[in-house]
Write a protein that holds these residues in place. Structure first.
Motif, mmCIF file in Angstrom:
data_model
loop_
_atom_site.group_PDB
_atom_site.id
_atom_site.type_symbol
_atom_site.label_atom_id
_atom_site.label_comp_id
_atom_site.label_asym_id
_atom_site.label_seq_id
_atom_site.Cartn_x
_atom_site.Cartn_y
_atom_site.Cartn_z
ATOM 1 N N LEU A 106 7.581 -0.959 -14.979
ATOM 2 C CA LEU A 106 7.611 -0.119 -14.036
ATOM 3 C C LEU A 106 6.340 -0.802 -12.165
ATOM 4 O O LEU A 106 6.435 -1.907 -12.244
ATOM 5 C CB LEU A 106 6.082 0.539 -15.092
ATOM 6 C CG LEU A 106 6.295 1.337 -16.012
ATOM 7 C CD1 LEU A 106 5.429 1.860 -16.692
ATOM 8 C CD2 LEU A 106 7.845 2.542 -16.028
ATOM 9 N N ALA A 107 6.989 -0.151 -11.399
ATOM 10 C CA ALA A 107 6.915 -0.570 -10.628
ATOM 11 C C ALA A 107 5.331 0.738 -9.714
ATOM 12 O O ALA A 107 6.210 1.525 -9.615
ATOM 13 C CB ALA A 107 7.810 -1.074 -9.876
ATOM 14 N N TYR A 108 4.677 0.155 -8.623
ATOM 15 C CA TYR A 108 3.888 0.865 -7.518
ATOM 16 C C TYR A 108 4.434 0.169 -6.670
ATOM 17 O O TYR A 108 3.385 -1.371 -6.323
ATOM 18 C CB TYR A 108 2.854 0.954 -8.266
ATOM 19 C CG TYR A 108 1.892 2.378 -7.110
ATOM 20 C CD1 TYR A 108 2.546 2.628 -5.738
ATOM 21 C CD2 TYR A 108 1.448 3.694 -8.054
ATOM 22 C CE1 TYR A 108 1.817 3.561 -5.545
ATOM 23 C CE2 TYR A 108 0.955 5.054 -7.148
ATOM 24 C CZ TYR A 108 1.053 5.095 -6.315
ATOM 25 O OH TYR A 108 0.411 5.930 -5.082
ATOM 26 N N VAL A 144 3.002 -3.707 -7.105
ATOM 27 C CA VAL A 144 2.017 -3.759 -8.546
ATOM 28 C C VAL A 144 3.328 -3.670 -9.340
ATOM 29 O O VAL A 144 4.214 -2.465 -9.709
ATOM 30 C CB VAL A 144 1.446 -2.764 -8.254
ATOM 31 C CG1 VAL A 144 -0.106 -3.190 -9.918
ATOM 32 C CG2 VAL A 144 0.410 -3.116 -7.276
ATOM 33 N N LEU A 145 3.304 -3.919 -10.229
ATOM 34 C CA LEU A 145 4.420 -4.322 -11.559
ATOM 35 C C LEU A 145 3.761 -4.175 -12.942
ATOM 36 O O LEU A 145 2.963 -5.317 -13.306
ATOM 37 C CB LEU A 145 5.175 -5.342 -11.212
ATOM 38 C CG LEU A 145 6.528 -5.601 -9.977
ATOM 39 C CD1 LEU A 145 6.679 -6.484 -9.711
ATOM 40 C CD2 LEU A 145 7.701 -4.143 -10.226
ATOM 41 N N TRP A 146 3.946 -3.381 -14.159
ATOM 42 C CA TRP A 146 3.425 -3.463 -15.237
ATOM 43 C C TRP A 146 4.115 -3.356 -16.211
ATOM 44 O O TRP A 146 5.760 -2.587 -15.715
ATOM 45 C CB TRP A 146 2.214 -2.691 -15.676
ATOM 46 C CG TRP A 146 2.135 -0.732 -15.520
ATOM 47 C CD1 TRP A 146 2.414 -0.580 -16.258
ATOM 48 C CD2 TRP A 146 2.130 0.026 -13.949
ATOM 49 N NE1 TRP A 146 2.221 0.792 -16.109
ATOM 50 C CE2 TRP A 146 2.778 1.324 -14.793
ATOM 51 C CE3 TRP A 146 2.915 -0.439 -12.633
ATOM 52 C CZ2 TRP A 146 2.302 2.016 -13.767
ATOM 53 C CZ3 TRP A 146 3.288 0.798 -11.804
ATOM 54 C CH2 TRP A 146 3.084 2.281 -12.286
ATOM 55 N N GLY A 147 4.095 -3.568 -17.458
ATOM 56 C CA GLY A 147 4.718 -3.315 -18.743
ATOM 57 C C GLY A 147 4.166 -3.026 -19.746
ATOM 58 O O GLY A 147 3.099 -3.649 -19.861
ATOM 59 N N VAL A 148 4.746 -3.213 -20.420
ATOM 60 C CA VAL A 148 3.780 -3.116 -22.466
ATOM 61 C C VAL A 148 4.292 -4.968 -22.966
ATOM 62 O O VAL A 148 3.532 -4.686 -23.737
ATOM 63 C CB VAL A 148 3.952 -1.979 -22.915
ATOM 64 C CG1 VAL A 148 4.278 -0.828 -22.647
ATOM 65 C CG2 VAL A 148 5.806 -2.171 -23.586
ATOM 66 N N ARG A 149 5.243 -5.401 -22.244
ATOM 67 C CA ARG A 149 4.952 -6.372 -22.528
ATOM 68 C C ARG A 149 5.159 -7.812 -21.061
ATOM 69 O O ARG A 149 5.622 -7.240 -20.209
ATOM 70 C CB ARG A 149 7.112 -6.794 -23.604
ATOM 71 C CG ARG A 149 7.140 -6.531 -24.618
ATOM 72 C CD ARG A 149 8.305 -6.324 -25.066
ATOM 73 N NE ARG A 149 9.232 -7.549 -25.239
ATOM 74 C CZ ARG A 149 10.214 -8.155 -25.557
ATOM 75 N NH1 ARG A 149 10.466 -7.575 -26.813
ATOM 76 N NH2 ARG A 149 10.281 -9.288 -25.051
#
Length: 602
Positions: free
Chosen positions: A557-559, A546-551
């Protein structure tokens, strides 16, 4: 009998070996001879551990310092590390040291609650250490002006504990420190004059935790905010480190505590070394709550000889004691717009150690996939409930224990079918070890074998001289090997028991990468620090990132989640008032799927 090879075949083999040597790899936890520590010696427990890593580049080499090691490590390539026994060392050893290279020498400052010394060396490989400051002056106990008030306090606690040293380009020195769930992190200008450290002014509060706004700063497993028994606990901030990049000052800190999977590094940013500092909305910068290695907080940031950035941290084990830990190292980047990021995607799979400048940290992932997850394992003997199948569960807190610590004990993993092997990592555990770090037989020796049918075995890898302890032994195979079975053959470990937490095999199953997940949905709940992410399961997937970020074009970021954990994640690491995008990718033994289109977390 002499065996002759055709010249062409010999050249091909030599070329393959040279190509592999040219691209050396490593895997977290890094493969060093972690030292035995004895925080719980009154209970008769001893265990190997490493924490609070400070790595500096000095005259083309790398030097690693950590908590309670009675020395440090030296490397030329960030892969092979050699322990250096110094000529002198503080009587109380060193905890969470500040380390800095000024180009001529390395300064080493331990955490302290009373007056102690700062050491230096201009010959780190030789181990000759000298006193740089024989006795630290007492900290000025009153707080100077700062933009973050000390919470309910106007006095500085004893210290500096968890210090960081920083020399700016103008020649001025600064010190930062703090380790508390009450006090803030402090900073002050210092100078070295006639063998003394001099404080310039008063300590200034730099920053404090705000877990009510920053989800990742909450303590506990996945930021639960509580201990396992439900007791609420205030999070801890520690591990200051200062990095200057692109004209900006990045004051980094570890939070919310070294226990559990959520330990991370964050940063505040300023255009001045003593601030005022502004919280970075893309925090945390180093975050690794899932997978085999969990936790990335309290470390250091350094630049290698090729100009690549790295961030280190302290993954958690916590079996023998809550502070049983290891050391991790991940590629980092400072973007042109000032964002700092650390790539922990597949952060405990094999990665290349670059020898040239690399623009994309994720490109250092080898693509060698985990082949051993939940695979069958058998052992020559077993002690009690510590069964062999624990060595493939990707959990460092569970392990196999042999019936006896004697040469010839074996542990065999069945990969289920013939696969292409590229690397193997053997992770040892400490179970009722009862050993001391100065014992003469603290070293690891074993052999690895492979087989296609489980009957005919051939050498795969083995430990080689000089003898040293290898709690997280990693072997990059010189050429790919086709095998179904991997067998560990024991020779020696220094602990009282032979215990292995995980035997991890990497390579490829030779098929197609999994399909891209579908149906990704993400929604914040009533607490804006939390979001629920879900997707449709992918047939045959071993796990998901699961990859996330502000753009949407920068998901930093990764989980990592295992497929048997289900196609959903409660993400509790968000900052209030910040927009996020999320995507999901699937992986199996063949490779990684295409990443889904980023979805806004509403």
């Amino acid at each position: 009998m002499r065996i002759l090879f055709p010249l062409g075949a010999a050249l091909l083999v030599a070329g393959a070996v040279q190509a592999q040597e040219a691209r050396r790899t490593y895997a977290n936890p890094i493969d060093i001879d972690y030292r035995y520590n004895f925080e719980q010696v009154n209970q008769g427990i001893s265990y190997r551990t490493g924490a609070d890593p400070a790595i500096v580049t000095h005259k083309g080499r790398y030097y690693l310092f950590q908590t309670l090691a009675d020395g440090y490590w030296s490397s030329s390539d960030l892969v092979h590390w050699t322990f250096v026994t110094p000529s002198r060392w503080p009587f109380n050893s060193i905890v969470a040291p500040a380390v800095w290279s000024d180009g001529t020498r390395i300064l080493i400052q331990p955490s302290m609650t009373r007056a102690e010394s700062i050491l230096s060396t201009s010959d780190p490989d030789g181990g000759k250490l000298d006193f740089f400051v024989r006795r630290m002056p007492d900290l000025v106990d009153s707080v100077g002006e700062g933009h973050v008030p000390a919470p309910g306090e106007d006095k500085v606690p004893p210290g500096p504990w968890d210090p960081a040293l920083f020399k700016d380009e103008d020649g001025k020195w600064y010190m930062y420190w703090g380790s508390s769930n009450v006090f803030p992190l402090y900073g002050i200008e210092i100078a070295f004059e006639d063998g003394k450290l001099v404080y310039k002014g008063k300590p200034r509060p730099m920053l404090a935790l705000q877990p009510e706004r920053h989800g990742w700063e909450r303590f506990g497993q996945d930021h639960s905010g509580t201990l396992p028994d439900g007791t609420p606990i205030k999070p801890f901030m520690e591990g200051a480190w200062m990095t200057k990049a692109g004209g900006r000052y990045y004051l980094q800190y570890g939070a919310p505590g070294t226990e559990y999977n959520a330990y991370a590094n964050g940063t505040y940013v300023s255009d001045k070394p003593l601030g005022p500092f502004e919280y970075a909305p893309w925090n945390p910068v180093a975050y690794k709550p899932g997978g085999f290695v969990q936790g990335a907080g309290h470390g250091s940031t350094f630049q290698d000889v090729s100009g690549n950035w790295w961030n280190t941290g302290t993954p958690w084990i916590g079996y023998n004691w809550t502070f049983e830990r290891r050391i991790g190292m991940w590629p980092a980047k400072f973007w042109a717009d000032g964002q700092m990021s650390v790539s922990t995607r597949f952060g405990d799979f094999p990665h290349y150690a670059p020898t040239t400048k690399v623009e994309d940290p994720e490109s250092l992932f080898t693509g060698w996939m985990l082949l051993s997850y939940r695979k069958a394992a058998v052992a020559s003997s077993t002690m009690g409930e510590f069964a062999a199948d624990r060595v493939t569960d990707e959990n460092p807190r569970t392990f196999w224990v042999a019936g006896a610590n004697r040469p010839g004990e074996t542990l065999t993993v069945d990969l289920g079918a013939a696969k292409t092997l590229r690397a193997v990592q053997v992770n040892f555990a400490d179970y009722k070890s009862g050993r001391f770090g100065d014992a003469p037989d603290i070293y690891t020796e074993f052999a690895l074998q492979s087989s296609l049918d489980g009957k005919r075995w051939r050498p795969l890898a083995r430990t080689e001289p000089p003898r040293r302890d290898r709690p997280n032994a990693y072997f990059q195979l010189p050429v790919p090997v086709e095998a179904r079975y991997v067998r560990y053959v024991h020779e020696h470990v220094g602990g009282s028991n032979l215990a292995i937490s995980d035997l991890r095999v990497f390579g490829s199953a030779g098929g197609k990468a999994p399909a891209m997940p579908g149906g990704v949905a993400a929604k914040r709940d009533g607490d804006a620090r939390n979001a629920h992410v879900a997707w449709k399961p992918v047939k045959g997937a071993v796990g998901y990132n699961v990859l996330w970020g502000v753009r949407p074009d920068r998901l930093t970021l990764a989980y990592q989640r295992w497929a048997d954990q289900g196609p959903a994640l409660e993400l509790r690491a968000l900052n209030t008032g910040v927009d996020y995008w999320v995507a999901v990718e699937a992986f199996d033994e063949n490779g990684v799927s295409r990443r889904t289109r980023p979805v806004r977390i509403n």
